[in-house]
Structure formats: structure tokens, C-alpha cells
Design an enzyme around this catalytic site. Structure first.
Site, PDB file in Angstrom:
ATOM      1  N   GLU A 113       0.852  -1.191   0.000  1.00 29.81           N
ATOM      2  CA  GLU A 113       0.000   0.000   0.000  1.00 29.81           C
ATOM      3  C   GLU A 113       0.885   1.237   0.000  1.00 29.81           C
ATOM      4  OE1 GLU A 113      -4.303  -1.252   1.845  1.00 29.81           O
ATOM      5  OE2 GLU A 113      -2.775  -0.651   3.259  1.00 29.81           O
ATOM      6  N   HIS A 230      -9.644   9.537   2.011  1.00 27.77           N
ATOM      7  CA  HIS A 230      -9.190   8.442   1.150  1.00 27.77           C
ATOM      8  C   HIS A 230      -9.421   8.864  -0.293  1.00 27.77           C
ATOM      9  CE1 HIS A 230      -8.505   4.500  -0.525  1.00 27.77           C
ATOM     10  NE2 HIS A 230      -8.198   4.032   0.669  1.00 27.77           N
ATOM     11  N   ARG A 276      -1.698   9.314   0.829  1.00 31.02           N
ATOM     12  CA  ARG A 276      -3.116   9.580   0.552  1.00 31.02           C
ATOM     13  C   ARG A 276      -3.474  11.043   0.411  1.00 31.02           C
ATOM     14  NH1 ARG A 276      -6.010   5.100   4.367  1.00 31.02           N
ATOM     15  NH2 ARG A 276      -5.179   3.457   3.072  1.00 31.02           N
ATOM     16  N   HIS A 337     -12.200   9.616   5.718  1.00 30.03           N
ATOM     17  CA  HIS A 337     -11.933   8.194   5.960  1.00 30.03           C
ATOM     18  C   HIS A 337     -11.481   7.904   7.389  1.00 30.03           C
ATOM     19  CE1 HIS A 337     -10.844   4.124   4.811  1.00 30.03           C
ATOM     20  NE2 HIS A 337      -9.583   4.308   5.177  1.00 30.03           N
ATOM     21  N   ARG A 372      -1.990   9.168   8.898  1.00 35.47           N
ATOM     22  CA  ARG A 372      -1.824   7.750   9.230  1.00 35.47           C
ATOM     23  C   ARG A 372      -1.293   6.972   8.034  1.00 35.47           C
ATOM     24  NH1 ARG A 372      -5.359   3.185   8.459  1.00 35.47           N
ATOM     25  NH2 ARG A 372      -6.707   4.634   7.390  1.00 35.47           N
TER      26      ARG A 372
HETATM   27  P1  FAD Z   1     -14.645   0.892  15.196  1.00 36.51           P
HETATM   28  O1  FAD Z   1     -14.246  -0.337  14.520  1.00 36.51           O
HETATM   29  O2  FAD Z   1     -15.249   1.954  14.359  1.00 36.51           O
HETATM   30  O3  FAD Z   1     -15.661   0.501  16.336  1.00 36.51           O
HETATM   31  C1  FAD Z   1     -16.368   1.493  17.057  1.00 36.51           C
HETATM   32  C2  FAD Z   1     -17.466   0.827  17.849  1.00 36.51           C
HETATM   33  O4  FAD Z   1     -18.072   1.771  18.726  1.00 36.51           O
HETATM   34  C3  FAD Z   1     -18.602   0.277  17.007  1.00 36.51           C
HETATM   35  O5  FAD Z   1     -18.965  -0.968  17.533  1.00 36.51           O
HETATM   36  C4  FAD Z   1     -19.710   1.300  17.194  1.00 36.51           C
HETATM   37  O6  FAD Z   1     -20.997   0.774  17.000  1.00 36.51           O
HETATM   38  C5  FAD Z   1     -19.490   1.679  18.635  1.00 36.51           C
HETATM   39  N1  FAD Z   1     -20.049   2.973  19.029  1.00 36.51           N
HETATM   40  C6  FAD Z   1     -19.874   4.174  18.436  1.00 36.51           C
HETATM   41  N2  FAD Z   1     -20.560   5.113  19.111  1.00 36.51           N
HETATM   42  C7  FAD Z   1     -21.158   4.505  20.155  1.00 36.51           C
HETATM   43  C8  FAD Z   1     -22.022   4.931  21.191  1.00 36.51           C
HETATM   44  N3  FAD Z   1     -22.401   6.199  21.311  1.00 36.51           N
HETATM   45  N4  FAD Z   1     -22.474   4.012  22.078  1.00 36.51           N
HETATM   46  C9  FAD Z   1     -22.106   2.710  21.976  1.00 36.51           C
HETATM   47  N5  FAD Z   1     -21.312   2.246  21.003  1.00 36.51           N
HETATM   48  C10 FAD Z   1     -20.837   3.134  20.103  1.00 36.51           C
HETATM   49  N6  FAD Z   1      -7.660   0.389   8.684  1.00 36.51           N
HETATM   50  C11 FAD Z   1      -6.644  -0.481   8.471  1.00 36.51           C
HETATM   51  O7  FAD Z   1      -5.719  -0.570   9.298  1.00 36.51           O
HETATM   52  N7  FAD Z   1      -6.671  -1.298   7.377  1.00 36.51           N
HETATM   53  C12 FAD Z   1      -7.674  -1.268   6.458  1.00 36.51           C
HETATM   54  O8  FAD Z   1      -7.665  -2.022   5.508  1.00 36.51           O
HETATM   55  C13 FAD Z   1      -8.717  -0.339   6.656  1.00 36.51           C
HETATM   56  N8  FAD Z   1      -9.732  -0.261   5.758  1.00 36.51           N
HETATM   57  C14 FAD Z   1     -10.790   0.548   6.039  1.00 36.51           C
HETATM   58  C15 FAD Z   1     -11.888   0.546   5.183  1.00 36.51           C
HETATM   59  C16 FAD Z   1     -13.012   1.301   5.484  1.00 36.51           C
HETATM   60  C17 FAD Z   1     -14.200   1.273   4.546  1.00 36.51           C
HETATM   61  C18 FAD Z   1     -13.034   2.094   6.652  1.00 36.51           C
HETATM   62  C19 FAD Z   1     -14.239   2.911   6.995  1.00 36.51           C
HETATM   63  C20 FAD Z   1     -11.938   2.124   7.497  1.00 36.51           C
HETATM   64  C21 FAD Z   1     -10.817   1.355   7.199  1.00 36.51           C
HETATM   65  N9  FAD Z   1      -9.705   1.338   8.046  1.00 36.51           N
HETATM   66  C22 FAD Z   1      -8.690   0.471   7.810  1.00 36.51           C
HETATM   67  C23 FAD Z   1      -9.718   2.076   9.307  1.00 36.51           C
HETATM   68  C24 FAD Z   1     -10.058   1.091  10.435  1.00 36.51           C
HETATM   69  O9  FAD Z   1     -11.063   0.220   9.989  1.00 36.51           O
HETATM   70  C25 FAD Z   1     -10.546   1.791  11.693  1.00 36.51           C
HETATM   71  O10 FAD Z   1      -9.724   2.877  12.006  1.00 36.51           O
HETATM   72  C26 FAD Z   1     -10.546   0.822  12.862  1.00 36.51           C
HETATM   73  O11 FAD Z   1     -11.249  -0.339  12.508  1.00 36.51           O
HETATM   74  C27 FAD Z   1     -11.169   1.477  14.075  1.00 36.51           C
HETATM   75  O12 FAD Z   1     -11.367   0.501  15.061  1.00 36.51           O
HETATM   76  P2  FAD Z   1     -12.040   0.932  16.431  1.00 36.51           P
HETATM   77  O13 FAD Z   1     -12.209  -0.305  17.215  1.00 36.51           O
HETATM   78  O14 FAD Z   1     -11.303   2.053  17.022  1.00 36.51           O
HETATM   79  O15 FAD Z   1     -13.455   1.547  16.005  1.00 36.51           O
HETATM   80  C1  SIN Z   2      -7.784   0.637   2.082  1.00 31.53           C
HETATM   81  O1  SIN Z   2      -7.989  -0.559   1.943  1.00 31.53           O
HETATM   82  O2  SIN Z   2      -7.507   1.401   1.168  1.00 31.53           O
HETATM   83  C2  SIN Z   2      -7.925   1.216   3.452  1.00 31.53           C
HETATM   84  C3  SIN Z   2      -6.704   0.952   4.200  1.00 31.53           C
HETATM   85  C4  SIN Z   2      -6.623   1.859   5.400  1.00 31.53           C
HETATM   86  O3  SIN Z   2      -7.430   2.757   5.571  1.00 31.53           O
HETATM   87  O4  SIN Z   2      -5.684   1.664   6.176  1.00 31.53           O
END
Ligand code: FAD
Ligand code: SIN
Length: 523
Positions: A113, A230, A276, A337, A372
Site C-alpha cells: 500500500e 481516502h 493519501r 476516511h 496515518r
Molecule cells: P470501530 O471499529 O469503528 O468501532 C467502534 C465501535 O463503537 C462500534 O462498535 C460502534 O458501533 C461503537 N459505538 C460508536 N458510538 C457509540 C455509542 N455512542 N455508544 C455505543 N457504542 C458506540 N484500517 C486499516 O488498518 N486497514 C484497512 O484495511 C482499513 N480499511 C478501512 C476501510 C473502510 C471502509 C473504513 C471505513 C476504514 C478502514 N480502516 C482500515 C480504518 C479502520 O477500519 C478503523 O480505524 C478501525 O477499525 C477502528 O477501530 P475501532 O475499534 O477504534 O473503532
Molecule cells: C484501504 O484498503 O484502502 C484502506 C486501508 C486503510 O485505511 O488503512
């Protein structure tokens, strides 16, 4: 009646699930409140993969260096070292727990990437890495009998007594009324705030609630101006901005303008694999130059067989929109993103409020700096989720039940009319954020945005709308303060990096914005 538990985790993405497993190891009762069904999170939709030092030609120094370069001078070196070192340990553990990363000839397969000097991205089921991580962590959490998962439990505010966080207030989905839960500590893992913007790759749960709750409780927020856009979200009328993974460019995808020209040659020698922020701004420049609303991702040099196998989810989703990724040019444009800023924490997930911990995208740990590195956030959630869990157990606060006076006693599950108002408020904020606090900003646009947010904030808002507009104000305020361009933050009126701003913006309720040379306040 209030609920008592040992630890309260809010959110069930990678950070929340990993923290819960760590907390349960101590024999404690863990209650996980989550807004939607357990799987619904940014994590679930993660495509490209997770960066980790495991391949033969890679080492920790290289991963650290790539992360620091992407972070544009604002990473905390110790935080980055922790991420990389613990990252390998926790990914190996995840493999022991049964996660199925893709393999080639029995060996782990790594993809490329942007801004990575090595192929170091592990992926699962081609482009469904997040889904597989959630599956594996939920399966593991289910083995811990002391973890209770409460889906559809929307948390609204934190309960702070004598400057310590002792519980949270949430909307009980069964009682359909507000309720309190008390524990020794609260671990906020509520993810990012991509939904602050009109165009985003994030699902609807990503409204930054945890950031707003922490801010209202008095926690320090850091680097809120740094938002990652993104470059390649599918751009079709009336369709959500579905992500077309950076890994597609990693495998050879090319960006073209409406004349079919490979325009990145004009903007950066790293072409489609430039960082990015550069690719996003180049796309905006190209769209303006050619008077279009999108550019095109061209995957046609790769075979349909390879693409279907390597990107099955993307292949199927595009097919739903009548696009064949192997033969059609795919219309794309940038979308919000990822939030680099968030709740300021130390290296163990401690916020600046006793009893309040945070992990994952909701935080600012100093790992990402101003931008990031791709695929470092799943790793951050895993590493700092575990570390926050560990610290909460070690700190061992006493359970304390208080008489909680709600700031907003009328708060309850909204009736349809106030829900309509909430939706309208959020729609307005999202539009202003996109147009004035977006990929390109300047003093005038930011001041106008802040004026609108202040006007909106003066109306009678539901808790969720108040949280939403407050977050928008935090992003715009720090973006106005930072009179330079760095990483994800680009000011048209200050297009250069300025050494004077090699510091972090810190915001706290009822206090003027300040700056700090370090994020990590632990030592
Ligand atoms: P999240 O996974 O967003 O979880 C947050 C949780 O909190 C959820 O369960 C939600 O329902 C809950 N929540 C929110 N508000 C409340 C509330 N008020 N009360 C109760 N619960 C609540 N990162 C990478 O490293 N690699 C990738 O390939 C990648 N691809 C991505 C693709 C997409 C489409 C997106 C959107 C993001 C991507 N990212 C990627 C970024 C990465 O997915 C996130 O930064 C990471 O998963 C965040 O994890 P988290 O546990 O902090 O939050
Ligand atoms: C992607 O697959 O392009 C998302 C990866 C990331 O947000 O880290």
C-alpha cells in the site's frame, strides 16, 4: 435501576473487542455496550489489511520509519515503537486464535500500500480483512464467560464524580429509556467520526460520539484538525461512497482523468502510491481542471480472474452497480476516511481523566502524527486495546456508585419529530464540514464554518446533535489555529509546513486551545 459491573467497554470494533478480552483475563466482569449489532463498526468494513513486520525482507526499523515519514513530523516515536513491536506480538496471537489471513503456498501473503517501503500488509478473504478480524475476536470473546455484550445500547454521556470517571449513561434498548451503568473504569472504543462529512467511506455508526462524550467530561482532545481523506471512494449518484481499497493501486491500478490521461505523473513521482493526502489533493486539482466530479481508477491491465479472486467484495459490489472492475473504468473521488486526532492518551490508553481509558480510532496516541500510514489503524486498535485493558486492570480503581444528575434530563429515545430535526442538523453540519473544513481549507472558509456551527449550537439540540456539532467545532477550531499545511491538514492560505507548528493542538472544555510538544503525557 443502575447496573454494576467491573469494567465498561464502549464499542465492539477491533479496539473494544481486544480490550474486553484483556480485561476478562483478569477474571473481572466486563460489559460491552455497543450502538448497533456487535459487528457494525469501521473495523467490519476494513479492506486493505493490517500492516505488520512478519515478512523475511522486513524489520521493525523500516515499519517505524515509514510510519514516521507518513506522520509528517508529529508522531510520538515511543508510541510508534510500541505499535510496531507489540503489533507483531498481537498479530501472532491473533493467528493462534484462529484468524485466517490469506496465504500463498502455505506462507502468509503480503500486499503493498502507499508509503510502505515493503510489502507488509496482511489481508483476509482478499478484501475483507476487517470482517475476519471481527469474526475471530468475537469468537474469542465468546469463550470468556464474563464478557456481556449489549448490542443497540447507545451511550450518551460519561458519569464523572470527584474528577474520576465512574460510569456511563446509555439508552437501554429494552426499556427504551436512559439508564446508568457503573464500573471501576470505562474504556472508550467508539471509533472515528468520518460521518462528520457529507462524503465518507465510514458506516453510519462512525459519528465520533466517544470523542464528544470525553470532551464534555473534561478530557483533553488532541490534533483534531488532522482528518484523512481516502482518494478512491466509488463515486456514483445516489450511492454510498464505497471504498475501492488502496491495495487496488498497490496491485497496479492507475488513476486517469476524463481524457484517459494518467494524471498522477504531473503531481508526484510516486504516482498512484504517493501518500493519501497527496493523491486526494491531486484528484481534487484534476477534477477542477477538467470540470468533473470524479476521476477514474483503471484496473483493466489485470485479469478478471485475478481481480475476482483478490478483491471479491469490491468485485461483487461494483457488479451490483453494473461495473466490471476488470473491463470498466471506475469513477472515484475522495471521501473522509479516518481521524488522526482524538482523545489524548498515554501509551497505556489512559486519558487525562482518572478512570477513563480509550483505544483505537477514538484516540490520539501519537502513533499517526499528522497522517496515518495505510493499514496501521487495525494494528493500533489491537495493540492499544490490549494495553488499555491491561492498564485498567492494573490501576484497579474501586467501584463507586453515585447519584447521577443528567445534564440533559429530558434525554430519552427520540420521538420521530426530534429525530427529523436531528437528521436535518447533522445534514447541515456534514455539508459545511465538506465544503469548508474539508480537503482544502483556509481562514475564511473555517471562520464561516465556525460561525454556522455556533449558530446551530445555540438551538435546542438533542444530545446526539449537540455532540455532533461540538465535534465539528473542535475540528474547525484547531484547523483555524494551525496556520500551516502538514499531513492531512492543508491550508490554501498557508501551503507550506512551518516548524513553529511542529506541536500538537490540545482542546479542553471551557479552556482556550493550547499546544504541546508531546502527546504522551505519561512520563
Ligand atoms: P470501530 O471499529 O469503528 O468501532 C467502534 C465501535 O463503537 C462500534 O462498535 C460502534 O458501533 C461503537 N459505538 C460508536 N458510538 C457509540 C455509542 N455512542 N455508544 C455505543 N457504542 C458506540 N484500517 C486499516 O488498518 N486497514 C484497512 O484495511 C482499513 N480499511 C478501512 C476501510 C473502510 C471502509 C473504513 C471505513 C476504514 C478502514 N480502516 C482500515 C480504518 C479502520 O477500519 C478503523 O480505524 C478501525 O477499525 C477502528 O477501530 P475501532 O475499534 O477504534 O473503532
Ligand atoms: C484501504 O484498503 O484502502 C484502506 C486501508 C486503510 O485505511 O488503512
Amino acid at each position: 435501576m443502575a447496573i454494576e459491573t467491573d469494567f465498561i467497554v464502549i464499542g465492539s470494533g477491533v479496539a473494544g473487542l481486544r480490550a474486553s478480552i484483556e480485561l476478562a483475563k483478569s477474571g473481572a466482569r466486563v460489559t460491552v455496550l455497543t450502538k448497533d449489532k456487535a459487528q457494525e463498526s469501521n473495523t467490519e468494513y476494513a479492506q486493505g489489511g493490517v500492516a505488520v513486520v512478519l515478512s523475511d525482507d522486513d524489520n521493525a526499523e523500516l515499519h517505524e520509519e515509514d510510519t514516521l515519514v507518513a506522520g509528517a513530523g508529529l508522531c510520538d516515536v515511543e508510541a510508534v515503537e510500541t505499535l510496531v513491536a507489540d503489533g507483531t506480538k498481537y498479530i501472532k496471537q491473533l493467528i493462534e486464535w484462529g484468524i485466517e489471513f490469506d496465504r500463498e503456498g502455505g506462507k502468509l501473503a503480503f500486499t503493498q500500500e502507499a508509503a510502505h517501503s515493503r510489502r507488509r500488509i496482511l489481508h483476509a478473504h482478499g478484501d475483507s480483512t476487517g470482517k475476519e478480524i471481527v469474526r475471530a475476536l468475537i469468537a474469542r470473546a465468546r469463550q470468556e464467560k464474563r464478557i456481556v455484550l449489549m448490542p443497540f445500547a447507545n451511550t450518551e454521556s460519561l458519569i464523572v464524580a470527584d474528577e474520576r470517571c465512574v460510569g456511563v449513561r446509555f439508552l437501554d434498548p429494552i426499556l427504551r429509556a436512559p439508564r446508568e451503568i457503573f464500573g471501576k473504569a470505562v474504556i472508550l472504543c467508539t471509533g472515528g467520526a468520518g460521518q462528520l462529512y457529507q462524503h465518507t467511506t465510514n458506516p453510519s455508526v462512525a459519528t465520533g460520539d466517544g470523542m464528544a462524550m470525553a470532551y464534555f467530561a473534561g478530557a483533553e482532545m488532541a490534533d483534531m484538525e488532522f482528518v484523512q481523506f481516502h482518494p478512491t471512494a466509488l463515486s456514483l449518484e445516489n450511492a454510498p461512497r464505497f471504498l475501492l481499497s488502496e491495495a487496488m493501486r498497490g496491485e497496479g491500478g492507475i488513476l486517469r482523468n476524463k481524457y484517459g490521461e494518467r494524471f498522477m505523473t504531473r503531481y508526484d513521482e510516486r504516482l498512484e502510491l504517493a501518500p493519501r493526502d497527496i493523491v486526494s489533493r491531486s484528484i481534487v486539482a484534476e477534477m477542477r481542471r477538467t470540470g468533473t466530479r470524479s476521476v477514474f481508477l483503471d484496473m483493466t491491465a489485470l485479469s478478471e480472474e485475478f481481480l475476482r479472486e483478490r478483491f471479491p467484495k469490491i468485485y461483487e459490489t461494483c457488479k451490483f452497480y453494473d461495473l466490471n472492475i476488470a473491463t470498466d473504468l471506475l469513477p472515484v473521488s475522495p471521501a473522509s476516511h479516518y481521524c488522526m486526532g482524538g482523545i489524548r492518551t498515554d501509551l497505556h490508553g489512559r486519558s487525562t481523566i482518572a478512570g477513563l481509558y480509550a483505544a483505537g480510532e477514538v484516540t490520539c496516541t501519537g502513533v499517526h502524527g499528522a497522517n496515518r500510514l495505510a493499514s496501521n489503524s487495525l494494528l493500533e486498535g489491537l495493540v492499544f486495546g490490549a494495553r488499555a485493558g491491561e492498564a485498567a486492570v492494573a490501576d484497579n480503581y474501586e467501584l463507586r456508585i453515585t447519584n447521577y444528575e443528567s445534564e440533559n434530563p429530558k434525554s430519552k429515545i427520540q420521538n420521530p419529530k426530534s429525530q427529523e430535526i436531528s437528521t436535518a442538523v447533522k445534514k447541515r453540519v456534514k455539508r459545511v464540514m465538506w465544503e469548508r473544513v474539508g480537503i482544502l481549507r483556509d481562514k475564511d472558509s473555517l471562520k464561516r464554518a465556525l460561525k454556522e456551527f455556533e449558530q446551530i449550537a445555540r438551538s435546542n439540540l438533542s444530545t446526539s446533535s449537540r455532540n455532533f456539532v461540538t465535534l465539528a467545532k473542535l475540528v474547525a477550531t484547531s484547523a483555524l489555529w494551525r496556520e500551516e499545511s502538514r499531513g492531512g491538514h492543508f491550508r490554501n492560505d498557508f501551503p507550506e509546513r512551518d516548524e513553529k507548528f511542529r506541536v500538537h493542538s490540545i482542546q479542553k472544555k471551557d479552556t482556550e486551545l493550547t499546544s504541546s510538544a508531546k502527546i504522551n503525557f505519561g512520563q
